[in-house]
Design a protein around this motif. Sequence first.
Motif, PDB file in Angstrom:
ATOM      1  N   ARG A  37      -7.611   6.382   3.206  1.00  0.00           N
ATOM      2  CA  ARG A  37      -8.486   5.426   3.879  1.00  0.00           C
ATOM      3  C   ARG A  37      -8.780   5.867   5.311  1.00  0.00           C
ATOM      4  O   ARG A  37      -9.914   5.756   5.790  1.00  0.00           O
ATOM      5  CB  ARG A  37      -7.823   4.055   3.874  1.00  0.00           C
ATOM      6  CG  ARG A  37      -8.659   2.952   4.477  1.00  0.00           C
ATOM      7  CD  ARG A  37      -9.841   2.641   3.581  1.00  0.00           C
ATOM      8  NE  ARG A  37     -10.546   1.438   4.012  1.00  0.00           N
ATOM      9  CZ  ARG A  37     -11.401   1.380   5.022  1.00  0.00           C
ATOM     10  NH1 ARG A  37     -11.643   2.474   5.716  1.00  0.00           N
ATOM     11  NH2 ARG A  37     -11.993   0.254   5.333  1.00  0.00           N
ATOM     12  N   LEU A  38      -7.757   6.371   5.970  1.00  0.00           N
ATOM     13  CA  LEU A  38      -7.937   6.820   7.352  1.00  0.00           C
ATOM     14  C   LEU A  38      -8.860   8.035   7.413  1.00  0.00           C
ATOM     15  O   LEU A  38      -9.663   8.168   8.345  1.00  0.00           O
ATOM     16  CB  LEU A  38      -6.579   7.148   7.977  1.00  0.00           C
ATOM     17  CG  LEU A  38      -5.719   5.935   8.347  1.00  0.00           C
ATOM     18  CD1 LEU A  38      -4.332   6.367   8.783  1.00  0.00           C
ATOM     19  CD2 LEU A  38      -6.383   5.122   9.452  1.00  0.00           C
ATOM     20  N   LEU A  78       1.543   5.170   0.806  1.00  0.00           N
ATOM     21  CA  LEU A  78       1.203   6.004   1.962  1.00  0.00           C
ATOM     22  C   LEU A  78      -0.014   6.896   1.682  1.00  0.00           C
ATOM     23  O   LEU A  78      -0.898   7.059   2.527  1.00  0.00           O
ATOM     24  CB  LEU A  78       2.416   6.846   2.378  1.00  0.00           C
ATOM     25  CG  LEU A  78       2.255   7.712   3.617  1.00  0.00           C
ATOM     26  CD1 LEU A  78       1.617   6.921   4.743  1.00  0.00           C
ATOM     27  CD2 LEU A  78       3.606   8.244   4.060  1.00  0.00           C
ATOM     28  N   ALA A  79      -0.064   7.455   0.479  1.00  0.00           N
ATOM     29  CA  ALA A  79      -1.183   8.332   0.121  1.00  0.00           C
ATOM     30  C   ALA A  79      -2.506   7.577   0.218  1.00  0.00           C
ATOM     31  O   ALA A  79      -3.496   8.087   0.756  1.00  0.00           O
ATOM     32  CB  ALA A  79      -0.989   8.858  -1.293  1.00  0.00           C
ATOM     33  N   GLU A  80      -2.474   6.368  -0.270  1.00  0.00           N
ATOM     34  CA  GLU A  80      -3.666   5.519  -0.269  1.00  0.00           C
ATOM     35  C   GLU A  80      -4.125   5.250   1.162  1.00  0.00           C
ATOM     36  O   GLU A  80      -5.319   5.283   1.474  1.00  0.00           O
ATOM     37  CB  GLU A  80      -3.285   4.214  -0.962  1.00  0.00           C
ATOM     38  CG  GLU A  80      -4.390   3.232  -1.184  1.00  0.00           C
ATOM     39  CD  GLU A  80      -3.881   1.997  -1.935  1.00  0.00           C
ATOM     40  OE1 GLU A  80      -4.713   1.245  -2.437  1.00  0.00           O
ATOM     41  OE2 GLU A  80      -2.636   1.804  -2.002  1.00  0.00           O
ATOM     42  N   VAL A  81      -3.155   4.993   2.042  1.00  0.00           N
ATOM     43  CA  VAL A  81      -3.457   4.692   3.432  1.00  0.00           C
ATOM     44  C   VAL A  81      -4.085   5.899   4.125  1.00  0.00           C
ATOM     45  O   VAL A  81      -5.090   5.774   4.834  1.00  0.00           O
ATOM     46  CB  VAL A  81      -2.170   4.266   4.181  1.00  0.00           C
ATOM     47  CG1 VAL A  81      -2.452   4.136   5.657  1.00  0.00           C
ATOM     48  CG2 VAL A  81      -1.645   2.964   3.611  1.00  0.00           C
ATOM     49  N   VAL A  82      -3.480   7.053   3.886  1.00  0.00           N
ATOM     50  CA  VAL A  82      -3.990   8.267   4.520  1.00  0.00           C
ATOM     51  C   VAL A  82      -5.427   8.525   4.080  1.00  0.00           C
ATOM     52  O   VAL A  82      -6.296   8.869   4.884  1.00  0.00           O
ATOM     53  CB  VAL A  82      -3.103   9.482   4.168  1.00  0.00           C
ATOM     54  CG1 VAL A  82      -3.770  10.764   4.613  1.00  0.00           C
ATOM     55  CG2 VAL A  82      -1.738   9.341   4.839  1.00  0.00           C
ATOM     56  N   PHE A 126       0.825  -1.201   0.000  1.00  0.00           N
ATOM     57  CA  PHE A 126       0.000   0.000   0.000  1.00  0.00           C
ATOM     58  C   PHE A 126       0.859   1.249   0.000  1.00  0.00           C
ATOM     59  O   PHE A 126       1.845   1.339   0.726  1.00  0.00           O
ATOM     60  CB  PHE A 126      -0.933   0.009   1.217  1.00  0.00           C
ATOM     61  CG  PHE A 126      -1.946  -1.101   1.200  1.00  0.00           C
ATOM     62  CD1 PHE A 126      -2.979  -1.079   0.279  1.00  0.00           C
ATOM     63  CD2 PHE A 126      -1.844  -2.156   2.074  1.00  0.00           C
ATOM     64  CE1 PHE A 126      -3.906  -2.112   0.243  1.00  0.00           C
ATOM     65  CE2 PHE A 126      -2.771  -3.191   2.049  1.00  0.00           C
ATOM     66  CZ  PHE A 126      -3.805  -3.157   1.120  1.00  0.00           C
TER      67      PHE A 126
END
Lengths: 125, 125
Positions: A119-120, A113-117, A111
């Motif tokens: 999602r959060l 990092l941009a994608e994770v952020v 994943f």
Amino acid sequence: MIDFVLDKRSPVPFYRQIADQVLAGVSRGAIAPGDRLPTIREMAVNLEVNPNTVVKAYSYLEMMGVLDTQQGSGVYVRRGAASGALSETERRRMLGDLCRDFVGRAQTLGFDLAEVVERLEQMRG
Amino acid sequence: MIDFVLDKRSPVPFYRQIADQVLAGVSRGAIAPGDRLPTIREMAVNLEVNPNTVVKAYSYLEMMGVLDTQQGSGVYVRRGAASGALSETERRRMLGDLCRDFVGRAQTLGFDLAEVVERLEQMRG
DNA sequence: ACAAGTGTACTATAGTCATAGCACAATGAT
DNA sequence: ATCATTGTGCTATGACTATAGTACACTTGT
């Protein structure tokens, strides 16, 4: 008393995870000065770790001036430990550790990092 | 080639940090299949770690089927390593699990979700 | 006084991570 | 053919983390 929890898959050592949770609890008032912490043996059973590991966590916190241990009686939160339990610097360190650990795992799974952020952000409602 | 960086204060082992960065690079196309990675010795010098540590990272990735090493020549990204083996549904489920776990831990330590997201934004640099 | 519960202290073992150093084997350029 | 470069394989050491087990000392409640 707080629910203590261990993440056995985390690279953060157990004794550190325990200590961090005590610090956080004291810091936000969930554990008050003068409170008695779970006994070493009790905590060890609950978290399924060796008593020595709990001893290490408690000793570490005593060195930091947060705890006060009385042999034969128990481990107590030091009077006056409330305000200074976590300095802003320590808070930042903890948050940094937490995030690095998380990002590392996310990247291992492929994943970005941009994608994770993103999602959060969604989880904030 | 990507800029590899180590966080020496992180509890995440060096070899894992290296491996994670290679994985992330391949995953987002910054490293293409067939590309040659920095040599073991070169990487070790750049990151100021022992060559054995780089060997460990590369070996780990080879076991995962991401890399292909050719003795005397170099280490290459395996053809066909780019297209992920995960369906979009599985990816979303994994990311959800990961994030829920993370948020839970953050709250255990007394961090607000907004605060955490802000910290992660900073890590994007 | 006693017993149960508590913290203290020590030894020994094992696994992981990282370092250091060395010898060997295969490749590629000349 | 030769040589520099590359990866491979091994041994040894040290720090850190965690487990296992034992013995001892203090506190508390009875």
